[in-house]
Scaffold this motif. Structure first.
Motif, PDB file in Angstrom:
ATOM      1  N   ASN A 156       3.333 115.389  15.113  1.00  0.00           N
ATOM      2  CA  ASN A 156       4.361 116.437  15.109  1.00  0.00           C
ATOM      3  C   ASN A 156       4.558 117.103  13.749  1.00  0.00           C
ATOM      4  N   ILE A 157       3.893 116.593  12.725  1.00  0.00           N
ATOM      5  CA  ILE A 157       4.155 117.073  11.372  1.00  0.00           C
ATOM      6  C   ILE A 157       3.939 118.569  11.236  1.00  0.00           C
ATOM      7  N   ASP A 158       2.801 119.022  11.710  1.00  0.00           N
ATOM      8  CA  ASP A 158       2.426 120.415  11.472  1.00  0.00           C
ATOM      9  C   ASP A 158       3.252 121.411  12.270  1.00  0.00           C
ATOM     10  N   VAL A 159       4.029 120.938  13.255  1.00  0.00           N
ATOM     11  CA  VAL A 159       4.887 121.842  14.034  1.00  0.00           C
ATOM     12  C   VAL A 159       6.361 121.612  13.716  1.00  0.00           C
ATOM     13  N   ASN A 160       6.631 120.882  12.609  1.00  0.00           N
ATOM     14  CA  ASN A 160       7.981 120.754  12.069  1.00  0.00           C
ATOM     15  C   ASN A 160       8.945 120.067  13.030  1.00  0.00           C
ATOM     16  N   ILE A 161       8.468 119.022  13.719  1.00  0.00           N
ATOM     17  CA  ILE A 161       9.299 118.201  14.601  1.00  0.00           C
ATOM     18  C   ILE A 161       9.513 116.844  13.944  1.00  0.00           C
ATOM     19  N   SER A 162      10.627 116.210  14.251  1.00  0.00           N
ATOM     20  CA  SER A 162      11.017 114.961  13.589  1.00  0.00           C
ATOM     21  C   SER A 162       9.935 113.883  13.654  1.00  0.00           C
ATOM     22  N   VAL A 163       9.743 113.216  12.522  1.00  0.00           N
ATOM     23  CA  VAL A 163       8.861 112.057  12.412  1.00  0.00           C
ATOM     24  C   VAL A 163       9.671 110.947  11.750  1.00  0.00           C
ATOM     25  N   GLY A 164       9.053 109.813  11.464  1.00  0.00           N
ATOM     26  CA  GLY A 164       9.846 108.756  10.859  1.00  0.00           C
ATOM     27  C   GLY A 164       9.028 107.586  10.355  1.00  0.00           C
ATOM     28  N   THR A 165       9.713 106.616   9.794  1.00  0.00           N
ATOM     29  CA  THR A 165       9.126 105.375   9.296  1.00  0.00           C
ATOM     30  C   THR A 165       9.793 104.210  10.013  1.00  0.00           C
ATOM     31  N   ILE A 166       8.997 103.274  10.495  1.00  0.00           N
ATOM     32  CA  ILE A 166       9.523 102.074  11.163  1.00  0.00           C
ATOM     33  C   ILE A 166       9.143 100.863  10.321  1.00  0.00           C
ATOM     34  N   PHE A 167      10.074  99.920  10.166  1.00  0.00           N
ATOM     35  CA  PHE A 167       9.764  98.745   9.349  1.00  0.00           C
ATOM     36  C   PHE A 167      10.351  97.467   9.950  1.00  0.00           C
ATOM     37  N   SER A 168       9.715  96.360   9.610  1.00  0.00           N
ATOM     38  CA  SER A 168      10.093  95.045  10.117  1.00  0.00           C
ATOM     39  C   SER A 168       9.907  94.030   8.997  1.00  0.00           C
ATOM     40  N   VAL A 169      10.779  93.030   8.944  1.00  0.00           N
ATOM     41  CA  VAL A 169      10.682  91.986   7.920  1.00  0.00           C
ATOM     42  C   VAL A 169      10.623  90.618   8.599  1.00  0.00           C
ATOM     43  N   LEU A 170       9.646  89.816   8.186  1.00  0.00           N
ATOM     44  CA  LEU A 170       9.492  88.443   8.655  1.00  0.00           C
ATOM     45  C   LEU A 170       9.577  87.500   7.470  1.00  0.00           C
ATOM     46  N   ARG A 171       9.891  86.250   7.750  1.00  0.00           N
ATOM     47  CA  ARG A 171       9.843  85.245   6.688  1.00  0.00           C
ATOM     48  C   ARG A 171       8.398  84.802   6.477  1.00  0.00           C
ATOM     49  N   HIS A 172       8.047  84.574   5.225  1.00  0.00           N
ATOM     50  CA  HIS A 172       6.748  83.985   4.910  1.00  0.00           C
ATOM     51  C   HIS A 172       6.794  82.543   5.407  1.00  0.00           C
ATOM     52  N   PRO A 173       5.967  82.173   6.385  1.00  0.00           N
ATOM     53  CA  PRO A 173       6.103  80.847   7.006  1.00  0.00           C
ATOM     54  C   PRO A 173       5.654  79.681   6.137  1.00  0.00           C
ATOM     55  N   ALA A 174       4.872  79.973   5.093  1.00  0.00           N
ATOM     56  CA  ALA A 174       4.365  78.871   4.266  1.00  0.00           C
ATOM     57  C   ALA A 174       4.392  79.271   2.797  1.00  0.00           C
ATOM     58  N   PRO A 175       5.611  79.373   2.213  1.00  0.00           N
ATOM     59  CA  PRO A 175       5.698  79.749   0.798  1.00  0.00           C
ATOM     60  C   PRO A 175       4.882  78.806  -0.073  1.00  0.00           C
ATOM     61  N   GLY A 176       4.223  79.384  -1.055  1.00  0.00           N
ATOM     62  CA  GLY A 176       3.354  78.592  -1.914  1.00  0.00           C
ATOM     63  C   GLY A 176       1.891  78.811  -1.594  1.00  0.00           C
ATOM     64  N   THR A 177       1.625  79.379  -0.435  1.00  0.00           N
ATOM     65  CA  THR A 177       0.262  79.713  -0.049  1.00  0.00           C
ATOM     66  C   THR A 177       0.177  81.213   0.235  1.00  0.00           C
ATOM     67  N   ALA A 178      -0.976  81.783  -0.070  1.00  0.00           N
ATOM     68  CA  ALA A 178      -1.155  83.216   0.185  1.00  0.00           C
ATOM     69  C   ALA A 178      -1.174  83.451   1.691  1.00  0.00           C
ATOM     70  N   PRO A 179      -0.356  84.365   2.206  1.00  0.00           N
ATOM     71  CA  PRO A 179      -0.297  84.572   3.651  1.00  0.00           C
ATOM     72  C   PRO A 179      -1.580  85.216   4.177  1.00  0.00           C
ATOM     73  N   GLN A 180      -2.103  84.664   5.257  1.00  0.00           N
ATOM     74  CA  GLN A 180      -3.240  85.247   5.944  1.00  0.00           C
ATOM     75  C   GLN A 180      -2.732  85.966   7.194  1.00  0.00           C
ATOM     76  N   VAL A 181      -3.642  86.497   7.988  1.00  0.00           N
ATOM     77  CA  VAL A 181      -3.227  87.272   9.158  1.00  0.00           C
ATOM     78  C   VAL A 181      -2.301  86.474  10.060  1.00  0.00           C
ATOM     79  N   ASP A 182      -2.596  85.200  10.276  1.00  0.00           N
ATOM     80  CA  ASP A 182      -1.781  84.377  11.179  1.00  0.00           C
ATOM     81  C   ASP A 182      -0.320  84.327  10.762  1.00  0.00           C
ATOM     82  N   ALA A 183      -0.044  84.462   9.477  1.00  0.00           N
ATOM     83  CA  ALA A 183       1.343  84.403   8.993  1.00  0.00           C
ATOM     84  C   ALA A 183       2.172  85.549   9.545  1.00  0.00           C
ATOM     85  N   PHE A 184       1.512  86.676   9.843  1.00  0.00           N
ATOM     86  CA  PHE A 184       2.219  87.848  10.353  1.00  0.00           C
ATOM     87  C   PHE A 184       2.422  87.787  11.871  1.00  0.00           C
TER      88      PHE A 184
END
Length: 343
Positions: A119-147
């Motif tokens: 919709n950008i080029d025709v000047n109609i509303s767009v947006g940003t969506i976001f989500s927050v999760l806890r890091h399930p294993a702090p101390g280790t670098a999160p891999q895909v499974d963590a998400f």
């Protein structure tokens, strides 16, 4: 208690009460800063040379707009420097970004940097969506499974719609509130508290151009709505469709309705159109926290165990009783009621 006037004061109140910690407050303030920067860029439009195609495709195989790339870069840059996230995942990137030296940080951030970008080029509303999760294993670098956590485990979720006004809707898990960006101060100001979606509605949003691909239960549901007062629903419905999820869901939050992107046969390889992690989960949390409901028409979205970072699912969300009605057409609703069509 007097409602806090801006996002900073709002988050400070929640931090002081112990509902959230200071690191989550910092993450949300950083997200707001990113959205403000994206909003400013969008407002420039053609003057900023940000319209049109970027000449590339994202991981979904979709043509990227220039603003898709710009918005993604802004989110990755600011959130990556926030000091509170261990990793980031975006609809626009194939793999997560793992933050160097961030293994001990408590949160993971996921986002659709620019929803509705067609919709950008025709000047109609767009947006940003976001989500927050806890890091399930702090101390280790999160891999895909963590998400890959069910939507019910989201710490918070929100979206910003860039329309005539820039508005951010946020849930911390105790209701949903809305903030409007003040263009003079540059702050998000609390303008609506305790958003409540009416349980009943006479309005639905669906992409009618896909009708020939819909499953039979959806065909019947829409036909019954369109039949109006002479049909089995016994009331007249309006149809609305912006083709921008943020705009369609914001309308549902503002005045009720049901938003649908159901399973169809257009591409049999895809079980749904919308992405579970970046669209369905955060929007479902917001809608349910506002008193609505969210379903695939067969199961609760927030209960789905993700299998892949870019997994797609059908989405039906909005006014609680109408979402239930759609599930009944699929044979998955309240068994104490007659099946749809047997009124």
């Amino acid at each position: 208690m007097t409602a806090p006037r801006n996002l900073s004061a709002y988050l400070e109140e929640h931090t002081t009460s112990g509902r959230i910690d200071g690191k989550l407050a910092k993450l949300l303030m950083t997200t707001a800063s990113a959205c403000r920067q994206i909003s400013d860029t969008i407002r420039r439009g053609a003057l900023g040379d940000v319209l049109g195609s970027a000449g590339s495709e994202n991981v979904q195989g979709e043509t990227q707009k220039k603003l898709d790339v710009i918005a993604n870069d802004v989110m990755v840059d600011l959130l990556g420097k926030s000091g509170v996230v261990a990793g980031l995942a975006s609809e626009e990137m194939e793999a997560p970004v793992i933050i160097d030296g961030g293994a001990d940080r408590p949160y993971l951030a996921l986002f659709d940097p620019l929803d509705g970008s067609s919709n950008i080029d025709v000047n109609i509303s767009v947006g940003t969506i976001f989500s927050v999760l806890r890091h399930p294993a702090p101390g280790t670098a999160p891999q895909v499974d963590a998400f890959l956590q069910p939507g019910a485990r989201q710490v918070c979720a929100g979206f910003t719609v860039y329309g005539p006004a820039t508005v951010m809707v946020l849930t911390l898990g105790d209701g949903a509130d809305a903030f409007t960006l003040d263009p003079e101060s540059g702050e998000f100001v609390l303008t609506t508290t305790d958003i409540t979606i009416p349980e009943e509605t006479k309005e639905f949003a669906i992409n009618a151009s896909n009708q020939r691909f819909w499953e039979e239960p959806v065909q019947r549901y829409i036909a019954d709505c369109l039949a109006g007062t002479t049909g089995p629903r016994g009331k007249n419905f309006n149809m609305r469709w912006v083709a921008s999820m943020v705009a369609d869901v914001y309308r549902v939050l503002s005045r009720g309705g049901v938003f649908m992107y159901p399973k169809d046969h257009k591409d049999p390889s895809k079980p749904g159109k919308l992405r579970l992690m970046y669209e369905a989960n955060p929007m479902s949390l917001i809608v349910t926290q506002a008193g609505g409901a969210a379903s695939t028409a067969r199961e609760d979205i927030l209960g789905i165990q993700p299998e892949a970072l870019h997994q797609r699912v059908p989405v039906v969300l909005g006014s609680k009783n109408e979402v239930l009605e759609v599930t009944r057409y699929h044979g998955c609703g309240d068994a104490s009621k007659k099946p749809a069509g047997e009124r």
